[in-house]
Design a protein around this motif. Structure first.
Motif, PDB file in Angstrom:
ATOM      1  N   VAL A 156       0.864  -1.177   0.000  1.00  0.00           N
ATOM      2  CA  VAL A 156       0.000   0.000   0.000  1.00  0.00           C
ATOM      3  C   VAL A 156       0.899   1.225   0.000  1.00  0.00           C
ATOM      4  CG1 VAL A 156      -1.761   1.276   1.257  1.00  0.00           C
ATOM      5  CG2 VAL A 156      -1.818  -1.206   1.264  1.00  0.00           C
ATOM      6  N   ILE A 157       0.755   2.048  -1.025  1.00  0.00           N
ATOM      7  CA  ILE A 157       1.576   3.248  -1.122  1.00  0.00           C
ATOM      8  C   ILE A 157       0.717   4.418  -0.673  1.00  0.00           C
ATOM      9  CG2 ILE A 157       3.024   4.641  -2.657  1.00  0.00           C
ATOM     10  CD1 ILE A 157       3.870   1.676  -2.366  1.00  0.00           C
ATOM     11  N   GLY A 158       1.123   5.042   0.429  1.00  0.00           N
ATOM     12  CA  GLY A 158       0.319   6.084   1.068  1.00  0.00           C
ATOM     13  C   GLY A 158       0.135   7.319   0.208  1.00  0.00           C
ATOM     14  N   LYS A 159      -0.758   8.164   0.660  1.00  0.00           N
ATOM     15  CA  LYS A 159      -1.115   9.371  -0.084  1.00  0.00           C
ATOM     16  C   LYS A 159       0.094  10.283  -0.273  1.00  0.00           C
ATOM     17  CE  LYS A 159      -5.811   9.268   1.482  1.00  0.00           C
ATOM     18  NZ  LYS A 159      -6.605   9.492   2.663  1.00  0.00           N
ATOM     19  N   ARG A 160       0.181  10.839  -1.448  1.00  0.00           N
ATOM     20  CA  ARG A 160       1.176  11.859  -1.812  1.00  0.00           C
ATOM     21  C   ARG A 160       2.613  11.385  -1.605  1.00  0.00           C
ATOM     22  NH1 ARG A 160      -2.744  13.869   1.338  1.00  0.00           N
ATOM     23  NH2 ARG A 160      -1.369  13.586   3.098  1.00  0.00           N
ATOM     24  N   ALA A 161       2.827  10.085  -1.473  1.00  0.00           N
ATOM     25  CA  ALA A 161       4.198   9.583  -1.313  1.00  0.00           C
ATOM     26  C   ALA A 161       4.974   9.816  -2.602  1.00  0.00           C
ATOM     27  CB  ALA A 161       4.176   8.104  -0.976  1.00  0.00           C
ATOM     28  N   VAL A 162       6.274   9.949  -2.452  1.00  0.00           N
ATOM     29  CA  VAL A 162       7.146  10.132  -3.610  1.00  0.00           C
ATOM     30  C   VAL A 162       8.166   9.006  -3.595  1.00  0.00           C
ATOM     31  CG1 VAL A 162       8.850  11.632  -4.703  1.00  0.00           C
ATOM     32  CG2 VAL A 162       6.835  12.626  -3.646  1.00  0.00           C
ATOM     33  N   ILE A 163       8.180   8.195  -4.645  1.00  0.00           N
ATOM     34  CA  ILE A 163       9.157   7.114  -4.732  1.00  0.00           C
ATOM     35  C   ILE A 163      10.125   7.473  -5.845  1.00  0.00           C
ATOM     36  CG2 ILE A 163       9.480   4.640  -5.050  1.00  0.00           C
ATOM     37  CD1 ILE A 163       6.629   4.221  -4.136  1.00  0.00           C
ATOM     38  N   LYS A 164      11.380   7.600  -5.490  1.00  0.00           N
ATOM     39  CA  LYS A 164      12.380   8.034  -6.464  1.00  0.00           C
ATOM     40  C   LYS A 164      12.843   6.856  -7.320  1.00  0.00           C
ATOM     41  CE  LYS A 164      12.868  12.413  -5.709  1.00  0.00           C
ATOM     42  NZ  LYS A 164      12.737  13.363  -6.814  1.00  0.00           N
ATOM     43  N   GLU A 165      13.621   7.171  -8.340  1.00  0.00           N
ATOM     44  CA  GLU A 165      14.075   6.164  -9.290  1.00  0.00           C
ATOM     45  C   GLU A 165      14.822   5.022  -8.610  1.00  0.00           C
ATOM     46  OE1 GLU A 165      14.431   9.449  -9.997  1.00  0.00           O
ATOM     47  OE2 GLU A 165      14.290   9.796 -12.154  1.00  0.00           O
ATOM     48  N   CYS A 166      14.685   3.840  -9.200  1.00  0.00           N
ATOM     49  CA  CYS A 166      15.433   2.656  -8.786  1.00  0.00           C
ATOM     50  C   CYS A 166      15.152   2.230  -7.346  1.00  0.00           C
ATOM     51  CB  CYS A 166      16.947   2.842  -8.953  1.00  0.00           C
ATOM     52  SG  CYS A 166      17.450   2.856 -10.654  1.00  0.00           S
ATOM     53  N   ALA A 167      14.051   2.660  -6.768  1.00  0.00           N
ATOM     54  CA  ALA A 167      13.725   2.217  -5.416  1.00  0.00           C
ATOM     55  C   ALA A 167      12.905   0.934  -5.496  1.00  0.00           C
ATOM     56  CB  ALA A 167      12.949   3.297  -4.677  1.00  0.00           C
ATOM     57  N   VAL A 168      12.896   0.183  -4.400  1.00  0.00           N
ATOM     58  CA  VAL A 168      12.123  -1.055  -4.345  1.00  0.00           C
ATOM     59  C   VAL A 168      11.258  -1.030  -3.091  1.00  0.00           C
ATOM     60  CG1 VAL A 168      12.266  -3.554  -4.035  1.00  0.00           C
ATOM     61  CG2 VAL A 168      13.773  -2.431  -5.657  1.00  0.00           C
ATOM     62  N   ILE A 169       9.976  -1.349  -3.237  1.00  0.00           N
ATOM     63  CA  ILE A 169       9.079  -1.493  -2.097  1.00  0.00           C
ATOM     64  C   ILE A 169       8.769  -2.982  -1.975  1.00  0.00           C
ATOM     65  CG2 ILE A 169       6.913  -0.732  -1.051  1.00  0.00           C
ATOM     66  CD1 ILE A 169       8.762   1.597  -1.754  1.00  0.00           C
ATOM     67  N   LEU A 170       9.005  -3.545  -0.807  1.00  0.00           N
ATOM     68  CA  LEU A 170       8.833  -4.989  -0.620  1.00  0.00           C
ATOM     69  C   LEU A 170       7.353  -5.369  -0.607  1.00  0.00           C
ATOM     70  CD1 LEU A 170      11.470  -5.808   2.096  1.00  0.00           C
ATOM     71  CD2 LEU A 170      11.610  -6.108  -0.354  1.00  0.00           C
ATOM     72  N   PRO A 171       7.042  -6.636  -0.877  1.00  0.00           N
ATOM     73  CA  PRO A 171       5.654  -7.088  -0.785  1.00  0.00           C
ATOM     74  C   PRO A 171       5.095  -6.824   0.614  1.00  0.00           C
ATOM     75  CG  PRO A 171       7.024  -8.781  -1.772  1.00  0.00           C
ATOM     76  CD  PRO A 171       7.946  -7.693  -1.350  1.00  0.00           C
ATOM     77  N   ASP A 172       3.809  -6.535   0.683  1.00  0.00           N
ATOM     78  CA  ASP A 172       3.066  -6.301   1.930  1.00  0.00           C
ATOM     79  C   ASP A 172       3.512  -5.053   2.698  1.00  0.00           C
ATOM     80  OD1 ASP A 172       1.699  -8.708   1.455  1.00  0.00           O
ATOM     81  OD2 ASP A 172       3.285  -9.843   2.435  1.00  0.00           O
ATOM     82  N   ALA A 173       4.320  -4.219   2.105  1.00  0.00           N
ATOM     83  CA  ALA A 173       4.757  -3.013   2.816  1.00  0.00           C
ATOM     84  C   ALA A 173       3.620  -1.993   2.834  1.00  0.00           C
ATOM     85  CB  ALA A 173       5.981  -2.417   2.138  1.00  0.00           C
ATOM     86  N   VAL A 174       3.586  -1.184   3.871  1.00  0.00           N
ATOM     87  CA  VAL A 174       2.618  -0.081   3.940  1.00  0.00           C
ATOM     88  C   VAL A 174       3.426   1.202   4.080  1.00  0.00           C
ATOM     89  CG1 VAL A 174       0.675   0.908   5.166  1.00  0.00           C
ATOM     90  CG2 VAL A 174       0.905  -1.553   5.041  1.00  0.00           C
ATOM     91  N   LEU A 175       3.386   2.000   3.036  1.00  0.00           N
ATOM     92  CA  LEU A 175       4.168   3.227   3.025  1.00  0.00           C
ATOM     93  C   LEU A 175       3.292   4.349   3.581  1.00  0.00           C
ATOM     94  CD1 LEU A 175       7.051   3.495   1.887  1.00  0.00           C
ATOM     95  CD2 LEU A 175       6.077   4.547  -0.120  1.00  0.00           C
ATOM     96  N   ALA A 176       3.779   5.009   4.621  1.00  0.00           N
ATOM     97  CA  ALA A 176       2.995   6.069   5.262  1.00  0.00           C
ATOM     98  C   ALA A 176       2.785   7.227   4.279  1.00  0.00           C
ATOM     99  CB  ALA A 176       3.724   6.557   6.502  1.00  0.00           C
ATOM    100  N   PRO A 177       1.706   8.006   4.456  1.00  0.00           N
ATOM    101  CA  PRO A 177       1.496   9.162   3.593  1.00  0.00           C
ATOM    102  C   PRO A 177       2.687  10.110   3.646  1.00  0.00           C
ATOM    103  CG  PRO A 177      -0.445   8.751   4.913  1.00  0.00           C
ATOM    104  CD  PRO A 177       0.603   7.822   5.409  1.00  0.00           C
ATOM    105  N   ASP A 178       2.934  10.810   2.558  1.00  0.00           N
ATOM    106  CA  ASP A 178       3.988  11.819   2.437  1.00  0.00           C
ATOM    107  C   ASP A 178       5.403  11.269   2.590  1.00  0.00           C
ATOM    108  OD1 ASP A 178       2.295  14.175   2.112  1.00  0.00           O
ATOM    109  OD2 ASP A 178       1.635  13.716   4.145  1.00  0.00           O
ATOM    110  N   THR A 179       5.563   9.966   2.534  1.00  0.00           N
ATOM    111  CA  THR A 179       6.912   9.398   2.641  1.00  0.00           C
ATOM    112  C   THR A 179       7.703   9.707   1.361  1.00  0.00           C
ATOM    113  OG1 THR A 179       5.938   7.586   3.866  1.00  0.00           O
ATOM    114  CG2 THR A 179       8.186   7.268   3.145  1.00  0.00           C
TER     115      THR A 179
END
Ligand SMILES: [Zn+2]
Ligand SMILES: [Zn+2]
Lengths: 185, 457
Positions: A115-138
């Motif tokens: 789950v990728i939280g609201k307004r999150a920014v993921i930069k190039e070449c990053a990896v989010i693992l399975p089942d991760a919950v990314l907090a908003p604005d991360t």
């Protein structure tokens, strides 16, 4: 292991002029606000909420089955507005992911059920693992691996990630091809 | 916390993209996936990131949230902590700054009170806020006092001590060297008396300075307090008021036991680092300066020089799982043709073999040497019309693949017959791959690597 073949039944897919392969079982709302830049794969039961704000998906990005792309709300001094959702090139978003991010850079891999939280920014070449919950604005810096709930940095992506994921997404797209793709109705 | 992180990392390696833990290349006393190795073009050898042969240099510091560069001197001064971003003490998310208006009494005109902007911080994930703790709101964003570390004076003491110690050691080695010089000088003669004097003086001063350090107030394990009563009482512990182990370990300097002692901390900075080969002093990896850049000025990653072995598809095991058909592919990542030979691996028994996967059987390899064509940069993957579906091996066991720089083999695996106690244990084979490459003088040389492959699923 070499990249496996995904079998796509041509009855269930449409191919656009820019060679995007979109499942007929995917829900694309507000299609005038959705830009698929070409050779994008959208799996069955995906939902893209273009009716909320602009959604832009870069070349060779693979959006697997059941994933939801939903632009998020942002509070301003004078009320609220939806933030456009941009996804870069050669991204692999696995099954059943909910993306409310503002920006996802190129060469990003998001694992299943994340789950990728609201307004999150993921930069190039990053990896989010399975089942991760990314907090908003991360903000996920380049080459970082985030995992867990709430997601925190857990490691560093190998430095050849760009080549590896480019090979993966292009081969994935290639492997979904069926002989007379797009002709069947 | 540590254990959890390791499993998370393992899961990363198992993601679809990185089923890389399956094929390991031996480098010294470790076996690592090719993407985690570097290739020194100057020594013609593999290098592992964390080995003694790699020197890590910090190029720049940056804020992990704002992604802006921080000068190194400032980073050291700030103890590698971000200037303006704070982390939630209950979970590791970055706190967001919230604004609110407070109404203050106006002593002159009671009917027109002041309106003042205040700032507080709230966690976007767990909704912990600085107001929960009773931290007063700040007039400007980011200006929060840092919690004082009770052990700060002790840390400073130790810091001073180590600083003095290293100074003393440096002067000791210097005086040893200078003594040698005086000896040599005495033998040859002709050294200026100034130098001799200087070295003598240096010797004396080092001896004069004694280093003292108070003994820390430590306790032995027997002296530890008993478990507090509340742990044993019927009501038990109030979990709403007690912190988790993870939260305590997140802040090693405070280790708060109660949730009311949780205090936000500044976000840790990230670094961009470059790697250098210690043997030849060449840079192996140098990223670009900007924190958000993914480009490299120097990029000698092993996957762009060393032929990569992969499993083509899951191996088909016989019913007794003692033999199997194994499909291997070898990819040439370079822009020149490459000759490869696959050789059987002769096990060398030594005390370090426990570090490597346990080999469960032999693999029959093709005896020929093969030439793999160069990688075609102009060829877009999408130009390949053939899919890798339903590829059948020809009679000599070779499989024709759509990618020109990749060849595949059909090999047979024969188990050693010694079934381990765990029936479903992983099955590993090892082989040696020999290939040619160009050295610094553009001459062809052969190098070889030991490769461990997990053939079971
Ligand atoms: Zn929190
Ligand atoms: Zn070297």
């Amino acid at each position: 292991m070499e990249i496996r073949v995904e079998n796509c039944d041509r009855k269930h897919f449409l191919e656009t002029t820019t060679r995007n392969r979109v499942s007929k079982m995917a829900g694309l709302f507000g299609s005038q606000n959705i830009v698929l830049s070409g050779k994008v794969f959208v799996g069955p039961t995906c939902v893209i909420r273009g009716d909320l704000a602009h959604v832009r998906v870069g070349k060779y990005s693979m959006i697997r089955d059941g994933t939801i792309l939903r632009p998020s709300l942002k509070h301003f001094n004078k009320g609220v507005a939806f933030v456009p959702l941009t996804i870069g090139e050669h991204c692999l978003i696995e099954e059943n992911v909910v993306v409310s991010a503002a920006q996802i850079g190129s060469f990003v891999n998001i694992g299943k059920n994340a789950v990728i939280g609201k307004r999150a920014v993921i930069k190039e070449c990053a990896v989010i693992l399975p089942d991760a919950v990314l907090a908003p604005d991360t903000v996920v810096p380049p080459f970082a691996i985030f995992g867990g709930a709430p997601a925190r940095p857990v490691g560093k992506v190998p430095d050849n990630h760009q080549e590896a994921i480019t090979e993966l997404t292009t081969t994935f797209y290639q492997n979904t091809k069926v002989e007379d793709f797009g002709k069947g109705k | 916390m540590k254990g959890k992180d390791i499993t998370a990392k393992k899961r990363f390696e198992k993601c679809t993209l990185y089923d890389v833990e399956r094929v390991l290349y031996k480098n010294g006393s470790v076996a690592k996936p090719l993407c985690r190795l570097l290739y020194c073009r100057f020594c013609n050898d593999l290098r592992y990131y964390n080995s003694d042969l790699i020197q890590v240099e910090v190029d720049s510091h940056y804020c992990m949230h704002a992604l802006d560069n921080v000068p190194t001197t400032e980073a050291i001064m700030k103890k590698n902590r971000s200037r303006s971003y704070w982390q939630c003490p209950a979970c590791p998310s970055v706190l967001t700054q919230k604004q609110s208006w407070v109404i203050e009494e106006n002593p002159e005109k009671p009917e027109e009170p002041f309106q003042r902007k205040t700032h507080y911080m709230q966690c976007p994930f767990c909704h912990w806020s600085t107001r929960d703790l009773g931290i007063p709101d700040a007039p400007t964003a980011g200006s929060w006092p840092e919690k004082e570390n009770l052990n700060q004076s002790r840390i400073n003491e130790l810091y001073e001590y180590t600083k003095q110690l290293s100074l003393q050691q440096a002067s000791l080695s210097k005086s040893k060297a200078s003594r040698k010089i005086t000896k040599v000088a005495g033998k040859i003669g002709g050294f200026s008396p100034m130098l001799l004097n200087y070295s003598m003086r240096d010797d004396g001063s080092a001896k004069k300075k004694p280093i003292e350090l108070d003994n820390p107030k430590t306790r032995t394990l027997e002296e530890l307090d008993d478990l507090p009563e509340e742990y044993l009482s019927e009501d038990g512990l109030d979990f709403w008021k007690t912190t988790s182990l993870k939260q305590r370990f997140d802040q090693p300097e405070y280790q708060p036991e109660l949730t009311k002692d949780l205090y936000p901390r500044r976000l840790t900075m990230g670094v961009k680092r470059s790697l250098r080969c210690r043997q030849c002093d060449h840079n192996l990896l140098k990223p670009e300066f900007s924190p958000s850049s993914i480009k490299f000025k120097m990029h000698l990653i092993a996957t762009s020089f060393i032929p990569e072995i992969r499993l083509f598809k899951p191996s088909a095991f016989s019913t007794d799982s003692l033999s199997a058909n194994v499909f291997l592919t070898v990819t040439n990542p370079t822009h020149s043709p490459m000759n490869i030979i696959l050789l059987p691996f002769c096990e060398e028994e030594n005390e370090e073999s426990y570090r490597f996967p346990k080999i469960t059987g032999k693999i029959m390899l093709p005896a020929d040497s093969y030439e793999i064509p160069a990688k075609d940069t102009l060829l877009d993957y999408s130009c390949l019309t053939k899919t890798t579906e339903n590829l059948q091996p020809s009679e000599d066991g070779k499989i024709v693949l759509p990618q020109p720089n990749k060849i595949a083999f059909n090999c047979t695996y024969q188990s050693d017959g010694v079934e381990s106690s765990e029936g479903a244990a992983d099955k590993w084979v090892a082989l040696r791959i020999k290939h040619d490459t160009l050295d610094q003088k553009q001459q062809s040389i052969w190098i070889s690597h030991v490769v461990f492959i997990k053939i079971s699923s």
